[in-house]
Scaffold this motif. Structure first.
Motif, short mmCIF file in Angstrom:
data_model
loop_
_atom_site.label_atom_id
_atom_site.label_comp_id
_atom_site.label_asym_id
_atom_site.label_seq_id
_atom_site.Cartn_x
_atom_site.Cartn_y
_atom_site.Cartn_z
N ILE A 215 0.84 -1.20 0.00
CA ILE A 215 0.00 0.00 0.00
C ILE A 215 0.87 1.25 0.00
O ILE A 215 0.51 2.29 -0.55
N GLU B 161 -0.09 3.92 8.00
CA GLU B 161 -1.36 4.08 8.71
C GLU B 161 -2.44 3.17 8.14
O GLU B 161 -3.17 2.49 8.87
N ARG B 162 -2.50 3.15 6.81
CA ARG B 162 -3.53 2.32 6.18
C ARG B 162 -3.27 0.84 6.43
O ARG B 162 -4.19 0.07 6.69
N HIS C 147 -1.84 -0.38 8.93
CA HIS C 147 -2.16 -0.60 10.34
C HIS C 147 -3.66 -0.81 10.53
O HIS C 147 -4.11 -1.74 11.18
N LEU D 233 -5.75 -1.71 8.33
CA LEU D 233 -6.19 -2.94 7.66
C LEU D 233 -5.94 -4.15 8.55
O LEU D 233 -6.78 -5.05 8.67
N ILE E 61 -4.29 -9.73 -0.17
CA ILE E 61 -4.65 -8.31 -0.22
C ILE E 61 -3.48 -7.51 -0.76
O ILE E 61 -3.62 -6.65 -1.65
N ARG F 192 -3.13 -7.98 -4.41
CA ARG F 192 -4.14 -7.21 -5.12
C ARG F 192 -3.72 -5.75 -5.29
O ARG F 192 -3.87 -5.15 -6.35
N PHE F 193 -3.18 -5.20 -4.19
CA PHE F 193 -2.73 -3.81 -4.24
C PHE F 193 -1.59 -3.64 -5.23
O PHE F 193 -1.56 -2.69 -6.00
N ASP G 103 -2.92 -3.89 -8.69
CA ASP G 103 -3.64 -2.67 -9.01
C ASP G 103 -2.66 -1.57 -9.38
O ASP G 103 -2.84 -0.83 -10.34
#
Lengths: 109, 880
Positions: free
Chosen positions: B11, B15-16, B18, B20, B48, B51-52, B55
């Protein structure tokens, strides 16, 4: 800004965020989707979509306060931006106008 | 931790990532009601993250049809990761293009990473994993320099550095009434013990102050394992009397059972009994008990090791002032408080870290081999890369492509290696369990997985960087005019790699050879007796029936007579503690020939109690005087035999000691009637210490080892002995028969295991290095056929070509061997404390090993070199 139309999955994610109101974060949105649509959503798909919608400016997000549950990890709360709401409203209207006069099809399902 | 790392990389936002992870933990908690394990998180986070990444990789195509040059720096970084991701996807097609190359490279890396992961998992379990107690980092072993008396434990209980402190010692007891009698080990502990461990019982309670009082009812707390084994996990056992007999009590009341999660401090412990305190003798500072307790404590919050050690020394000095002969000044120098884990596994640290060092050398050799393979492939790849460059790929893009291929290869090899490690972990668990503490819990945990990942990535960089630089060095390619031939730069790279792997192999082999020679030296030491065909069983005549010395004597006399009559037995003897075993008694004494000067402390000597048949049975020669006799009984003159070391301590010639009287500090005295040759009772490493032998007929012990020499099959005689004892009394515990040779092997099990492991890694390293040398020479020869052909066409004789090729192939090997020998001289110093009878700079080893490797390399190079000499110049040149 990016695309002017919403994909089907994007649309239902936005709706789930809307329904969750002040309490829309990853896990709760996934729960909402599971309860409403009767299908299991891959976490990866959901989180990537949330990030994309935010990048497109349709969602906003902010970190919440740390909680003692979840191993002390804070939640990231999502909310619809003005643009997101407009776009969602637009696609909802489109859908409804298309359904008009054919509601009986829904009932037979 | 890994899960978070994965998400953070994918990612790109901590923070994100974390939040998640928080979501994942919430999901897990709602479905199972438990906090998820690290492994579960990794399993859920990986898709996940994938996927990121996907993407992100696709974003330039789906969302931003702009060139990367127009992007701000931050975005460009992202697009580099995307490129890497794409190239890794491309690299997945590599096995289809070059299956043999990919298989060879992945298998080589798998061996390296697998060995590293397996050894790291041992290091992790033994050295890094905290002890399974609450806030275990605060547990310390308090060591004033000696073991302590009950009274000194009380003095230490007043120390301010510790939240709680306890004394513990070993206890042994026999449990009857549960089928065959069980001989058990346990802990004899003071009142704060379970508080220090912060352990609560599963059923019942642990010790209260009243249980330690003089005259209190004898009680016992059972380990979970014993409770399940002997009492079928019946909670009703709490409050019951059980026949757990030791020297003091025939029965004890069970007051508690510990949970399975509580690991006894000593893994052999099956029960705990309370140390009993008699106010008459046991008060703070009292030295009126055996000093046989160790101290464990929990540091008070905010107190550091330094402060705790300082206080330990201060109290130790107090004790030394009161009792200088029981806590000597020299012992005080070692007074300290050390983390309990360090104390427990301190001895394992050096061998384990050395093994980790050895396997990292194996990985280095594996990497150089793969780098050589890649270099060879690089020649073929130039054309492909040139086309990509012509189509507009930047130098950076090509570098990323090569890096991606290395990483993909490294990760594939690493994954295979992980499987290898997983497959070998069962073997390691079985091999280590009896030798290295804590290894019964050996497993591949999260930290080990992370290690394997890091090892694979490091390997990828190691083996990828040189070939990538070579391939990208366009200048040299242009100079060579694109001809098929090894460039000079490439040759240099090859030679450096060969030198590196030969040097590493020399270091490994020198280490392994030194250990092997040390083990040979160790096991060829004369133990002082004939161990062949000897078998021993431990008999323990417990119970009221044998409280009467006459009954005890009668039992053992009958046993001796009956075992003498067993078929296949040539001789039978008894001793209280087996040579090479764990138990050793010792006493301080004086001898009538040397009155003790005032203020001097008494000398000490080993003390063994044997039957008169002991020396003839074991083949220990009598050097002077006479052997013990069956007539040396209670009531007759008290006698003893001493060993030659004892006699030499007091007399110039050993015969002189015969007839002198020795008095123990207990007051008992006896006359020396003979001198025997010394036996290495305490193991191969130490020379025989001064020892005295008293006859069992004058100093009867309840527990003895019965040793029989068999005509042929020692193992079956052992079973017969066990059956014989149970035939006489089924309630007498008999420990499993062991042959003397297996007892002696057991005493060097740790050295042997370390040597075997180091030896296998060295062999693996040498084989890989041999393959590497062969590969490089074969490749060079095939690339240089044209040059060789020209030379031969110009009249060079085949012998010259052979010599030239060999010289070229072997010069980096020689350089590597020299560097490796220098490295080995340095590295073997680390081994010095583990070696026995061999110097770490043993000249023979330091010469033989490099020469051996040179021979191996010559053989490896000979095949392709001979092929070079057989080149047919005409056909080769025609091909061009």
């Amino acid at each position: 800004m990016g695309s002017k139309s919403l994909g089907e999955f994007e649309q239902i994610v936005l709706l789930a965020v809307l329904r969750r109101g002040d309490n829309a974060y990853g896990a709760s949105v996934r729960k909402e989707l599971r309860a409403r649509t009767d299908r299991t959503i891959a976490r990866g798909a959901l989180y990537v979509t949330l990030e994309r919608l935010e990048r497109k400016g349709l969602l906003t997000s902010k970190m919440g306060a740390a909680t003692p549950e979840r191993g002390g990890k804070a939640k990231r709360y999502y909310g619809l931006s003005a643009e997101g709401l407009t776009l969602l409203r637009q696609s909802g209207r489109d859908l409804m106008s298309l359904w008009q006069g054919y509601e009986s099809v829904l009932d037979e399902a | 931790m890994i899960a978070e790392l994965l998400l953070r990389i994918a990612i790109g936002d901590l923070e994100r990532a974390h939040a998640l992870i928080g979501d994942l933990e919430e999901d897990a908690y709602e479905t199972s009601g438990r906090t998820p394990s690290g492994t579960w998180l990794v399993l859920k986070a990986s898709p996940i993250a994938a996927r990121f990444l996907l993407d992100r990789a696709l974003r330039p195509i789906t969302e931003r049809p702009r060139t990367s040059r127009a992007l701000p720096a931050d975005e460009r970084r992202i697009s580099m990761i995307a490129m890497l991701w794409q190239e890794m996807g491309n690299a997945l097609r590599l096995p289809m293009r070059a299956p043999a190359f990919v298989a060879a490279a992945a298998a080589t890396i798998a061996l390296g990473v697998g060995a590293n992961t397996a050894i790291f998992s041992i290091v992790n379990t033994v050295l890094l994993e905290p002890l399974p107690y609450e806030e275990a980092s605060r547990l310390v072993r308090v060591w004033p320099g000696e073991t302590m008396t009950k009274g000194w434990i009380m003095t230490f209980e007043e120390a301010v550095s510790f939240e709680a402190l306890a004394g513990y010692g070993g206890a042994s007891a026999t449990l009857t009434g549960v089928g065959r009698p069980l001989e058990l080990d346990g802990g004899d502990v003071t009142r704060e013990y379970f508080g220090v461990m912060r352990a609560a019982p599963l059923h019942g309670r642990t010790f209260a102050d009243s249980d330690h009082a003089h005259g209190a009812d004898p009680v016992v707390v059972l380990s979970h394992s014993l409770w399940v084994r002997a009492f079928d996990a019946d909670a009703g056992i709490v409050g019951q009397l059980v026949s757990l007999a030791d020297d003091d009590f025939a029965e004890r009341r069970v007051i508690g059972v510990m949970p399975a999660s509580h690991q006894p401090l000593d893994s052999a412990w099956d029960f705990w009994v309370p140390v009993r305190l008699n106010p008459k003798y046991d008060y703070p500072g009292s030295q009126m008990s055996c000093s046989c307790w160790n101290l464990i404590a929990r540091l008070d919050s905010g107190v550091g090791l330094e402060a705790a050690s300082a206080e330990t020394r201060v109290i130790g000095e107090q004790i030394h002032t009161d009792a200088p002969d029981r806590l000597a000044e020299a012992a005080l120098l070692r007074a300290s408080a050390v983390p309990f884990l360090d104390d427990m596994v301190g001895d394992q640290q050096l061998p384990l870290l050395l093994l980790l060092g050895a396997v990292s050398l194996v990985l280095l050799i594996a990497c150089t081999n793969v780098a050589n393979l890649l270099l060879a492939r690089g020649e073929h790849r130039r054309r492909e890369l040139a086309i990509r460059a012509a189509l507009g790929a930047s130098q950076r893009r090509l570098a990323i492509q090569l890096l991606a291929e290395s990483i993909t290869l490294g990760l594939a090899g690493g994954a295979l290696g992980l499987l290898l490690a997983q497959a070998s972990i069962g073997y390691f668990r079985a091999a280590l369990a009896a030798v290295v503490p804590r290894t019964t819990a050996l497993q591949l945990d999260q930290r080990t997985l992370l290690f394997a990942l890091v090892a694979s990535l490091t390997a990828s960089v190691l083996f990828g960087v040189v070939p990538a630089l070579r391939v990208l060095d366009r200048g040299s390619a242009r100079r060579e005019g694109g001809r098929h031939g090894a460039t000079r730069g490439q040759q240099r790279a090859n030679r450096i790699l060969v030198a590196v792997e030969v040097a590493s192999a020399v270091v490994l082999l020198v280490g392994a050879s030194l250990m092997l020679r040390s083990l040979q030296e160790l096991t060829s030491v004369d133990p002082g007796f004939e161990p062949g065909n000897l078998v021993a069983v431990r008999v323990n005549a417990v119970g009221d029936r044998y409280s009467d010395p006459a009954a005890l004597q009668a039992f053992y006399e009958e046993l001796q007579a009956k075992s003498d009559a067993l078929p296949g037995v040539t001789a039978v003897a008894s001793i209280q503690d087996l040579p090479f075993g764990d138990g050793h008694w010792g006493w301080n004494y004086t001898i009538d020939s040397e009155p003790l000067p005032a203020g001097a402390s008494m000398p000490g000597a080993g003390f063994r109690v044997v039957s008169s048949s002991y020396f003839p049975t074991l083949g220990v020669p009598i050097l002077a005087g006479r052997n013990l006799r069956e007539s040396d009984i209670h009531g007759a003159e008290e006698v003893a035999v001493v060993n030659d070391a004892f006699a030499r301590r007091h007399f110039d010639t050993i015969e002189q000691i015969v007839g002198h009287t020795v008095t123990l500090n207990t007051g008992a005295s006896f006359r020396v009637v003979g001198v025997v040759q010394g036996v290495r009772h305490t193991g191969f490493r130490s020379d025989p210490v001064p020892e005295m032998y008293r006859p069992l007929s004058q100093f009867p012990t309840r527990s003895r080892f019965l040793i029989a020499r068999a005509e042929v099959n020692a193992a079956s005689v052992g079973d017969d002995l066990q059956a014989l004892v149970w035939d006489m009394d089924p309630d007498v515990p008999v420990r499993d028969p062991q042959t003397m040779t297996s007892v002696m092997r057991g005493s060097v099990a740790e050295s042997r295991l370390f040597t075997e492991l180091l030896g296998s890694f060295a062999a693996l390293g040498a084989i890989l290095a041999g393959i590497g040398v062969y590969g490089v020479v074969a490749y060079t020869v095939s690339r240089r056929q044209r040059a060789i052909a020209i030379r031969m066409a110009l009249g060079a004789p085949a012998a010259n070509v052979l010599r030239h090729t060999l010289r070229e192939a072997l010069s980096p090997v020689a350089i590597g061997a020299i560097l490796g020998t220098l490295g080995a001289i340095g590295a073997s110093q680390l081994l010095s404390s583990l070696l026995f009878g061999v110097s770490p700079r043993d000249p023979l080893t330091l010469v033989v090993v490099p020469v051996f490797l040179l021979v191996v390399a010559t053989l490896a190079a000979a095949l392709p070199a001979t092929r070079a000499a057989r080149v047919d110049p005409v056909s080769t040149l025609r091909q061009e």
